[in-house]
Scaffold this active site. Structure first.
Site, PDB file in Angstrom:
ATOM      1  N   GLY A   1     -14.766   1.872 -17.200  1.00  0.00           N
ATOM      2  CA  GLY A   1     -14.255   1.402 -16.715  1.00  0.00           C
ATOM      3  C   GLY A   1     -13.522   0.470 -15.641  1.00  0.00           C
TER       4      GLY A   1
ATOM      5  N   ARG B   1       1.975   2.152  -3.793  1.00  0.00           N
ATOM      6  CA  ARG B   1       1.053   2.581  -4.267  1.00  0.00           C
ATOM      7  C   ARG B   1       0.233   4.285  -4.166  1.00  0.00           C
ATOM      8  NH1 ARG B   1      -3.817  -1.768  -3.650  1.00  0.00           N
ATOM      9  NH2 ARG B   1      -4.812  -0.741  -5.293  1.00  0.00           N
TER      10      ARG B   1
ATOM     11  N   SER C   1     -14.078  -4.079 -15.336  1.00  0.00           N
ATOM     12  CA  SER C   1     -13.965  -5.556 -15.438  1.00  0.00           C
ATOM     13  C   SER C   1     -15.385  -5.751 -15.034  1.00  0.00           C
ATOM     14  CB  SER C   1     -12.995  -6.163 -15.138  1.00  0.00           C
ATOM     15  OG  SER C   1     -13.189  -6.920 -14.378  1.00  0.00           O
TER      16      SER C   1
ATOM     17  N   TYR D   1       0.445  -1.282   0.300  1.00  0.00           N
ATOM     18  CA  TYR D   1       0.041  -0.299   0.184  1.00  0.00           C
ATOM     19  C   TYR D   1       0.767   1.695   0.303  1.00  0.00           C
ATOM     20  CZ  TYR D   1      -4.169  -2.758   0.062  1.00  0.00           C
ATOM     21  OH  TYR D   1      -5.162  -3.319  -0.473  1.00  0.00           O
TER      22      TYR D   1
ATOM     23  N   ASN E   1     -12.468   2.500  -7.216  1.00  0.00           N
ATOM     24  CA  ASN E   1     -11.222   2.936  -6.860  1.00  0.00           C
ATOM     25  C   ASN E   1     -10.303   3.671  -5.529  1.00  0.00           C
ATOM     26  OD1 ASN E   1     -10.797   2.329  -9.663  1.00  0.00           O
ATOM     27  ND2 ASN E   1     -11.412   4.530 -10.458  1.00  0.00           N
ATOM     28  N   ILE E   2      -9.227   3.401  -4.824  1.00  0.00           N
ATOM     29  CA  ILE E   2      -8.908   3.841  -3.966  1.00  0.00           C
ATOM     30  C   ILE E   2      -7.862   5.432  -4.366  1.00  0.00           C
ATOM     31  CG2 ILE E   2      -9.668   2.098  -2.163  1.00  0.00           C
ATOM     32  CD1 ILE E   2      -6.525   1.182  -2.753  1.00  0.00           C
TER      33      ILE E   2
ATOM     34  N   HIS F   1     -14.690   1.182  -2.127  1.00  0.00           N
ATOM     35  CA  HIS F   1     -13.734   0.398  -1.149  1.00  0.00           C
ATOM     36  C   HIS F   1     -13.103   0.655  -0.396  1.00  0.00           C
ATOM     37  CE1 HIS F   1     -14.462  -2.280  -4.708  1.00  0.00           C
ATOM     38  NE2 HIS F   1     -15.523  -2.750  -4.219  1.00  0.00           N
TER      39      HIS F   1
ATOM     40  N   CYS G   1     -11.972   5.297 -21.764  1.00  0.00           N
ATOM     41  CA  CYS G   1     -12.682   6.089 -21.482  1.00  0.00           C
ATOM     42  C   CYS G   1     -12.017   7.984 -21.588  1.00  0.00           C
ATOM     43  CB  CYS G   1     -13.167   6.569 -20.425  1.00  0.00           C
ATOM     44  SG  CYS G   1     -12.170   6.110 -18.676  1.00  0.00           S
TER      45      CYS G   1
HETATM   46  C1  BV8 Z   1     -17.231  -9.484   0.362  1.00  0.00           C
HETATM   47  C2  BV8 Z   1     -10.223  -2.365  -2.197  1.00  0.00           C
HETATM   48  C3  BV8 Z   1     -18.891 -10.518   1.541  1.00  0.00           C
HETATM   49  C4  BV8 Z   1      -8.405  -3.137  -2.280  1.00  0.00           C
HETATM   50  C5  BV8 Z   1     -10.972  -4.525  -4.037  1.00  0.00           C
HETATM   51  C6  BV8 Z   1     -17.036 -15.957  -6.233  1.00  0.00           C
HETATM   52  C7  BV8 Z   1     -18.207 -15.294  -7.020  1.00  0.00           C
HETATM   53  C8  BV8 Z   1     -18.456 -14.313  -6.928  1.00  0.00           C
HETATM   54  C9  BV8 Z   1     -18.005 -13.469  -5.534  1.00  0.00           C
HETATM   55  C10 BV8 Z   1     -16.874 -14.102  -4.340  1.00  0.00           C
HETATM   56  C11 BV8 Z   1     -16.753 -15.359  -5.340  1.00  0.00           C
HETATM   57  N1  BV8 Z   1     -15.685 -15.556  -4.502  1.00  0.00           N
HETATM   58  C12 BV8 Z   1     -14.982 -14.085  -3.186  1.00  0.00           C
HETATM   59  C13 BV8 Z   1     -16.028 -13.063  -4.041  1.00  0.00           C
HETATM   60  C14 BV8 Z   1     -15.879 -12.211  -3.664  1.00  0.00           C
HETATM   61  C15 BV8 Z   1     -15.635 -10.586  -3.371  1.00  0.00           C
HETATM   62  C16 BV8 Z   1     -16.016 -11.174  -5.734  1.00  0.00           C
HETATM   63  O1  BV8 Z   1     -16.476 -10.779  -5.748  1.00  0.00           O
HETATM   64  N2  BV8 Z   1     -14.355 -11.753  -5.823  1.00  0.00           N
HETATM   65  C17 BV8 Z   1     -14.396 -11.342  -7.183  1.00  0.00           C
HETATM   66  C18 BV8 Z   1     -12.807 -11.931  -7.279  1.00  0.00           C
HETATM   67  C19 BV8 Z   1     -14.892 -13.421  -8.130  1.00  0.00           C
HETATM   68  N3  BV8 Z   1     -15.734  -9.500  -3.194  1.00  0.00           N
HETATM   69  C20 BV8 Z   1     -15.308  -9.889  -2.150  1.00  0.00           C
HETATM   70  O2  BV8 Z   1     -14.789  -9.944  -1.172  1.00  0.00           O
HETATM   71  C21 BV8 Z   1     -15.802  -8.323  -1.451  1.00  0.00           C
HETATM   72  N4  BV8 Z   1     -16.574  -8.416  -0.131  1.00  0.00           N
HETATM   73  O3  BV8 Z   1     -18.198  -9.882  -1.069  1.00  0.00           O
HETATM   74  O4  BV8 Z   1     -17.627  -9.780   1.407  1.00  0.00           O
HETATM   75  C22 BV8 Z   1     -19.033 -10.296   3.070  1.00  0.00           C
HETATM   76  C23 BV8 Z   1     -20.516  -9.963   3.528  1.00  0.00           C
HETATM   77  C24 BV8 Z   1     -20.516  -9.752   4.541  1.00  0.00           C
HETATM   78  C25 BV8 Z   1     -19.900  -9.737   5.774  1.00  0.00           C
HETATM   79  C26 BV8 Z   1     -17.994 -10.772   5.595  1.00  0.00           C
HETATM   80  C27 BV8 Z   1     -18.266 -10.356   4.020  1.00  0.00           C
HETATM   81  C28 BV8 Z   1     -15.229  -7.123  -1.112  1.00  0.00           C
HETATM   82  C29 BV8 Z   1     -14.571  -6.853  -3.047  1.00  0.00           C
HETATM   83  C30 BV8 Z   1     -13.082  -5.475  -2.448  1.00  0.00           C
HETATM   84  C31 BV8 Z   1     -12.263  -5.707  -2.233  1.00  0.00           C
HETATM   85  N5  BV8 Z   1     -11.441  -4.664  -2.628  1.00  0.00           N
HETATM   86  N6  BV8 Z   1     -10.137  -2.576  -3.824  1.00  0.00           N
HETATM   87  C32 BV8 Z   1      -7.630  -2.368  -2.813  1.00  0.00           C
HETATM   88  O5  BV8 Z   1      -7.290  -2.177  -4.068  1.00  0.00           O
HETATM   89  O6  BV8 Z   1      -6.091  -3.064  -2.458  1.00  0.00           O
HETATM   90  S1  BV8 Z   1     -11.469  -4.553  -5.215  1.00  0.00           S
HETATM   91  C33 BV8 Z   1     -10.466  -4.182  -6.454  1.00  0.00           C
HETATM   92  O7  BV8 Z   1      -9.955  -4.833  -7.665  1.00  0.00           O
HETATM   93  C34 BV8 Z   1     -10.874  -2.337  -7.129  1.00  0.00           C
HETATM   94  O8  BV8 Z   1     -11.782  -1.740  -6.093  1.00  0.00           O
HETATM   95  C35 BV8 Z   1     -12.419  -3.128  -8.128  1.00  0.00           C
HETATM   96  O9  BV8 Z   1     -13.725  -3.306  -7.431  1.00  0.00           O
HETATM   97  C36 BV8 Z   1     -11.446  -4.493  -8.398  1.00  0.00           C
HETATM   98  C37 BV8 Z   1     -10.894  -3.738  -9.979  1.00  0.00           C
HETATM   99  O10 BV8 Z   1     -11.585  -4.219 -10.446  1.00  0.00           O
HETATM  100  P1  BV8 Z   1     -12.091  -2.838 -11.950  1.00  0.00           P
HETATM  101  O11 BV8 Z   1     -11.565  -1.612 -11.043  1.00  0.00           O
HETATM  102  O12 BV8 Z   1     -13.315  -3.695 -12.538  1.00  0.00           O
HETATM  103  O13 BV8 Z   1     -10.964  -2.987 -12.533  1.00  0.00           O
HETATM  104  P2  BV8 Z   1     -10.156  -4.169 -13.430  1.00  0.00           P
HETATM  105  O14 BV8 Z   1      -8.940  -3.802 -13.621  1.00  0.00           O
HETATM  106  O15 BV8 Z   1     -10.491  -5.516 -13.417  1.00  0.00           O
HETATM  107  O16 BV8 Z   1     -10.582  -3.937 -15.152  1.00  0.00           O
HETATM  108  C38 BV8 Z   1     -10.224  -2.925 -15.820  1.00  0.00           C
HETATM  109  C39 BV8 Z   1     -11.238  -2.475 -16.726  1.00  0.00           C
HETATM  110  O17 BV8 Z   1     -10.637  -1.281 -17.160  1.00  0.00           O
HETATM  111  C40 BV8 Z   1     -11.388  -3.195 -17.618  1.00  0.00           C
HETATM  112  O18 BV8 Z   1     -12.769  -3.995 -18.207  1.00  0.00           O
HETATM  113  C41 BV8 Z   1     -11.166  -3.322 -18.783  1.00  0.00           C
HETATM  114  O19 BV8 Z   1     -10.648  -3.097 -20.094  1.00  0.00           O
HETATM  115  C42 BV8 Z   1     -10.998  -1.049 -18.622  1.00  0.00           C
HETATM  116  N7  BV8 Z   1     -10.339  -0.031 -19.249  1.00  0.00           N
HETATM  117  C43 BV8 Z   1      -8.427  -0.227 -19.209  1.00  0.00           C
HETATM  118  N8  BV8 Z   1      -7.967   0.233 -19.435  1.00  0.00           N
HETATM  119  C44 BV8 Z   1      -9.748   1.721 -19.727  1.00  0.00           C
HETATM  120  C45 BV8 Z   1     -10.287   0.708 -19.979  1.00  0.00           C
HETATM  121  N9  BV8 Z   1     -11.584   1.191 -19.721  1.00  0.00           N
HETATM  122  C46 BV8 Z   1     -11.710   2.645 -20.275  1.00  0.00           C
HETATM  123  N10 BV8 Z   1     -10.453   3.071 -21.430  1.00  0.00           N
HETATM  124  C47 BV8 Z   1      -9.263   2.933 -20.416  1.00  0.00           C
HETATM  125  N11 BV8 Z   1      -8.035   3.941 -20.713  1.00  0.00           N
END
Ligand code: BV8
Ligand code: ZN
Length: 278
Positions: A219, A77, A221, A74, A113-114, A130, A263
């Site tokens: 932006g 970052r 996924s 962290y 985002n953070i 988040h 974007c």
């Molecule tokens: C919870 C902070 C329960 C930290 C983050 C199985 C199935 C379903 C769900 C789950 C599962 N197993 C586990 C889970 C739950 C899990 C989850 O969803 N996992 C996923 C991986 C399957 N979720 C959790 O754990 C959440 N909590 O469910 O709690 C609970 C409930 C009650 C009581 C107790 C527990 C918590 C999730 C939060 C995690 N923290 N961030 C840190 O940042 O260090 S998540 C982090 O990753 C981000 O915040 C963001 O959410 C995620 C990344 O995703 P994106 O932002 O979309 O980024 P990514 O790189 O993936 O995509 C970028 C996109 O931009 C792409 O599409 C690309 O094409 C596009 N792009 C790139 N450049 C451009 C562009 N578009 C336009 N222009 C450009 N130039």
């Protein structure tokens, strides 16, 4: 013959006609909106730190196991953000909020985002689903504080190098960020995988989405829940959702619009002043 499923439109003129009439706009953003600011996304190439994926370090287990390593991650970052600035996508959203306000039209940013780039771009109405890189929370007394110190503690100075063979700093816990109120170990005030989102933030997000009549999905996924469910939920309710992304995602086929590209280039034209505006 299978029923013809009409996929999303890429007709900017049609989008702009809906945009011109929208009263409550919700922007749902992910790491992709900060990519053109030079901030690595999670699933893109820059998604690795040392030999880890963010998902492996952004967990309470990783922090309990090795708080020094997670703080290096962290810290790195936070330091990266010192040299990054908002890009035209962030600016377009902040400009839209300011321009629409006197017209009695609201814009709210609900971001995953953070990195605080929406805030630095001048957006006022922001929900950080988040948390933030620049907030700490005490693991003992739960005190939450803003913190922009670089480095956050002397022991982290010059630590956190991202290359795979940089060695673990193994900082003793008493030299990691400590709470000024109770001396407890501080953690980043972010939501880790497996942790629940802040109930108040979630409730506010639900309230904003309940009254929204246009959603911009920018932006992301749409892989991480519960944030990933928001746009599909709106679409199911018949709210027009416009996705702005380099590529199709898991939710594209549910969207009313999908605009493919950077974007930083698409958003300024999409949300520019419409000639029906005063
Ligand atoms: C919870 C902070 C329960 C930290 C983050 C199985 C199935 C379903 C769900 C789950 C599962 N197993 C586990 C889970 C739950 C899990 C989850 O969803 N996992 C996923 C991986 C399957 N979720 C959790 O754990 C959440 N909590 O469910 O709690 C609970 C409930 C009650 C009581 C107790 C527990 C918590 C999730 C939060 C995690 N923290 N961030 C840190 O940042 O260090 S998540 C982090 O990753 C981000 O915040 C963001 O959410 C995620 C990344 O995703 P994106 O932002 O979309 O980024 P990514 O790189 O993936 O995509 C970028 C996109 O931009 C792409 O599409 C690309 O094409 C596009 N792009 C790139 N450049 C451009 C562009 N578009 C336009 N222009 C450009 N130039
Ligand atoms: Zn404390």
């Amino acid at each position: 013959m299978a029923e013809e499923t009409t996929g999303p439109s890429d007709n900017m003129k049609a989008f702009r006609e809906i945009f011109a009439k929208a009263k409550n706009i919700v922007v749902l953003s992910g790491a992709g909106i900060s990519a053109e600011s030079g901030v690595p996304t999670f699933r893109g190439a820059g998604g690795l730190w040392r030999t880890f994926q963010a998902q492996q370090l952004a967990t309470p287990e990783a922090f309990a196991d090795n708080p020094s390593l997670v703080w290096e991650f962290y810290h790195y970052r936070r330091e990266v953000m010192l040299s990054k600035t908002p890009n035209p996508a962030h600016d377009a959203i902040a400009g839209m909020e300011k321009r629409l306000k006197p017209q009695g039209r609201s814009v709210v940013v609900i971001t995953q985002n953070i990195d605080e780039l929406h805030k630095r771009a001048g957006s006022d109405n922001i929900l950080e689903l988040h948390g933030s890189l620049f907030k700490t929370r005490c693991t003992k007394c739960q005190d939450i504080k803003e913190n922009y110190n670089s480095p956050i503690v002397p022991a982290l100075k010059d630590k956190g190098a991202p290359d795979p063979n940089a060695e673990d700093a193994r900082i003793p816990e008493d030299q990691l960020p400590r709470c000024k109120e109770c001396g407890g170990l501080l953690r980043p005030h972010v939501v880790w995988f497996g942790e629940a989102l802040d109930v108040q933030v979630l409730n506010q997000a639900q309230q904003e989405m309940a009254k929204c009549d246009l959603c911009l999905l920018v932006g992301t996924s749409s892989v991480v829940y519960p944030a990933a469910a928001f746009a599909p939920m709106l679409a199911m309710r018949g709210v027009p959702v416009a996705e702005f992304n380099l590529e199709a995602t898991m939710v594209t086929d549910k969207m009313k619009f999908h605009f493919e590209g950077k974007c930083g280039e698409l958003l300024p034209q999409a949300v520019a002043r419409h000639d029906t505006e005063p």
